[in-house]
Design a protein around this motif. Structure first.
Motif, PDB file in Angstrom:
ATOM      1  N   GLY A  42      32.768  23.213 -20.969  1.00 47.89           N
ATOM      2  CA  GLY A  42      33.226  23.279 -22.393  1.00 47.89           C
ATOM      3  C   GLY A  42      34.527  23.967 -22.521  1.00 47.89           C
ATOM      4  O   GLY A  42      35.534  23.747 -21.868  1.00 47.89           O
ATOM      5  N   PRO A  43      34.565  25.384 -22.250  1.00 49.63           N
ATOM      6  CA  PRO A  43      35.266  26.441 -22.540  1.00 49.63           C
ATOM      7  C   PRO A  43      35.140  26.527 -21.029  1.00 49.63           C
ATOM      8  O   PRO A  43      34.287  27.660 -20.070  1.00 49.63           O
ATOM      9  CB  PRO A  43      34.982  27.007 -23.364  1.00 49.63           C
ATOM     10  N   GLY A  44      36.116  25.872 -20.075  1.00 47.53           N
ATOM     11  CA  GLY A  44      36.139  26.147 -18.362  1.00 47.53           C
ATOM     12  C   GLY A  44      34.722  25.288 -18.249  1.00 47.53           C
ATOM     13  O   GLY A  44      33.670  24.882 -19.237  1.00 47.53           O
ATOM     14  N   PHE A  45      34.003  25.552 -17.052  1.00 45.34           N
ATOM     15  CA  PHE A  45      32.867  24.996 -16.216  1.00 45.34           C
ATOM     16  C   PHE A  45      32.246  25.845 -15.911  1.00 45.34           C
ATOM     17  O   PHE A  45      32.684  27.339 -15.463  1.00 45.34           O
ATOM     18  CB  PHE A  45      33.041  23.837 -15.658  1.00 45.34           C
ATOM     19  N   LYS A  62      23.970  26.722  -6.763  1.00 40.47           N
ATOM     20  CA  LYS A  62      24.426  28.151  -6.290  1.00 40.47           C
ATOM     21  C   LYS A  62      25.304  28.572  -8.327  1.00 40.47           C
ATOM     22  O   LYS A  62      25.982  27.574  -8.214  1.00 40.47           O
ATOM     23  CB  LYS A  62      25.508  28.176  -5.039  1.00 40.47           C
ATOM     24  N   ASP A  63      25.593  29.964  -7.890  1.00 44.85           N
ATOM     25  CA  ASP A  63      26.355  30.181  -9.201  1.00 44.85           C
ATOM     26  C   ASP A  63      27.503  31.332  -9.433  1.00 44.85           C
ATOM     27  O   ASP A  63      27.014  32.425  -9.295  1.00 44.85           O
ATOM     28  CB  ASP A  63      25.097  30.724 -10.612  1.00 44.85           C
ATOM     29  N   ASP A  96      34.258  19.211  -5.280  1.00 46.46           N
ATOM     30  CA  ASP A  96      33.327  19.556  -4.584  1.00 46.46           C
ATOM     31  C   ASP A  96      32.266  20.425  -4.756  1.00 46.46           C
ATOM     32  O   ASP A  96      32.573  21.309  -5.303  1.00 46.46           O
ATOM     33  CB  ASP A  96      33.754  19.706  -2.975  1.00 46.46           C
ATOM     34  N   LEU A  97      31.195  20.434  -4.735  1.00 46.22           N
ATOM     35  CA  LEU A  97      30.071  21.459  -4.839  1.00 46.22           C
ATOM     36  C   LEU A  97      29.403  22.114  -3.850  1.00 46.22           C
ATOM     37  O   LEU A  97      28.093  23.104  -4.478  1.00 46.22           O
ATOM     38  CB  LEU A  97      29.272  21.000  -5.977  1.00 46.22           C
ATOM     39  N   ALA A 107      31.602  28.137  -4.051  1.00 45.70           N
ATOM     40  CA  ALA A 107      32.388  28.278  -5.095  1.00 45.70           C
ATOM     41  C   ALA A 107      33.388  26.243  -4.864  1.00 45.70           C
ATOM     42  O   ALA A 107      33.673  26.490  -3.776  1.00 45.70           O
ATOM     43  CB  ALA A 107      33.836  29.368  -5.101  1.00 45.70           C
ATOM     44  N   PRO A 108      33.589  26.138  -6.511  1.00 43.61           N
ATOM     45  CA  PRO A 108      33.388  24.833  -6.289  1.00 43.61           C
ATOM     46  C   PRO A 108      34.835  24.563  -5.972  1.00 43.61           C
ATOM     47  O   PRO A 108      35.628  25.941  -6.266  1.00 43.61           O
ATOM     48  CB  PRO A 108      33.737  24.577  -7.657  1.00 43.61           C
TER      49      PRO A 108
END
Length: 327
Positions: A257-260, A266-267, A300-301, A305-306
């Motif tokens: 939404g506001p970013g991702f 992984k977060d 790429d996930l 980090a993406p």
């Protein structure tokens, strides 16, 4: 044998994502008037030419079932189910669909897949309908007794049942879709209580949990009901706006939404906080597809980090996306 081969391809893609040979697939992008089908590999390479376009005036939402090889399209007055058995990397033929008409207007509605049922929620009409899989028959009205108008719904599989999951501004829970007082059921109050939304609700079937998004005055919150425990945490930075979830049991989960923000596996925290995304998809290929206006970003996930691999213009504004593996 065909499904076994597809399953093995999905497992291969899950091992190391984009580092393995690409999973052959189409990405279906639906607007209010058409669905365009793109090779996933073309989008990853920066090419935006569709292999097929369907005219679908009035389209509200779409969803794809890997288990049944069906693409479901939601319209204000019906659901259409299309077999994708004949789809290839070069074609998405539009054969005659199975059609399930509604007794109510589903403008502004959305679809949620279960293991045996498809849910069409029609918020403006205050109704939701259950349809059998793979080909929908006569819709059954879900019993929404006691649920407020702003509720978000999903189907929550437990055993052989598809329970009705729900998220309100007060609680997250589930119950039998046709019997609100039946079992199994569980309802837990939200903490902290949101003042905006709820925005979205999705079932993470692999982990047996419900994930929902809502917001306080200062932040978007992710609420997770797993077993009997409810947890919540802040996601997506410091600017609460309507937000959605994109989940795939192989590829992972993302709030946008506001970013991702990648939620699992992984977060690394919020990404692109000054952009607003309106549609998103996590594919079994380990890529994230995000729509901003007429533009599409592909991430790429697999890295911690993406990584943005492509940003391209589609020439129209999709409202919903689906990932369709092909042979």
């Amino acid at each position: 044998m065909k499904r076994l081969g597809l399953f093995l391809l999905l497992l291969l893609a899950a091992c190391t994502g984009s580092q393995e040979p690409p999973l052959p697939a189409l990405v279906a992008a639906g607007s209010g008037s058409e669905v365009r089908f793109y090779r996933a590999q073309d989008l990853q390479a920066g090419t935006a030419g569709p292999v097929a376009t369907w005219s679908t005036p009035g389209l509200q939402d779409l969803a794809y079932s890997n288990a049944f090889q069906r693409l479901y399209l939601l319209f204000p007055d019906r659901v259409e189910a299309y077999s994708t058995a004949g789809f290839t990397g070069d074609a998405a033929p539009q054969d005659a669909p199975a059609v399930a008409p509604f007794p109510a207007d589903c403008t502004g509605g959305y679809l949620r897949l279960g293991q045996n049922r498809l849910l069409a929620h029609c918020p403006a009409a205050g109704q939701a309908f259950l349809l059998t899989l793979p080909d929908p028959g006569t819709p059954q009205a879900a019993d929404l007794t006691g649920l407020p108008p702003g509720v978000r719904l999903a189907l929550f599989p437990q055993g052989a049942q598809d329970l009705l999951g729900y998220l309100t501004q007060q609680a997250l829970g589930y119950r039998p879709a046709l019997n609100p007082t039946g079992t199994p059921s569980l309802e837990t109050p939200l903490d902290p209580l949101p003042s905006q939304g709820p925005f979205d609700l999705q079932a993470d079937r692999n982990q047996g949990r419900l994930l929902g998004l809502a917001a306080t005055a200062t932040e978007v919150r992710l609420y997770v009901l797993e077993g009997n425990a409810l947890t919540s945490r802040k996601v997506l930075g410091d600017f609460p706006q309507p937000s959605r979830l994109a989940l795939d049991p192989v590829g992972g989960g993302v709030a946008y939404g506001p970013g991702f923000q990648v939620l699992f596996p992984k977060d690394p925290g919020p990404q692109q906080p000054f952009k607003t995304y309106t549609a998103g998809l996590v594919g079994q290929d380990g890529y994230l597809y995000l729509v901003q206006g007429t533009g599409l970003e592909v991430y790429d996930l697999v890295p911690s980090a993406p990584v943005l691999v492509r940003s391209l213009s589609l020439g129209f504004s999709p409202q919903s996306l689906a990932f369709i593996p092909v042979e």
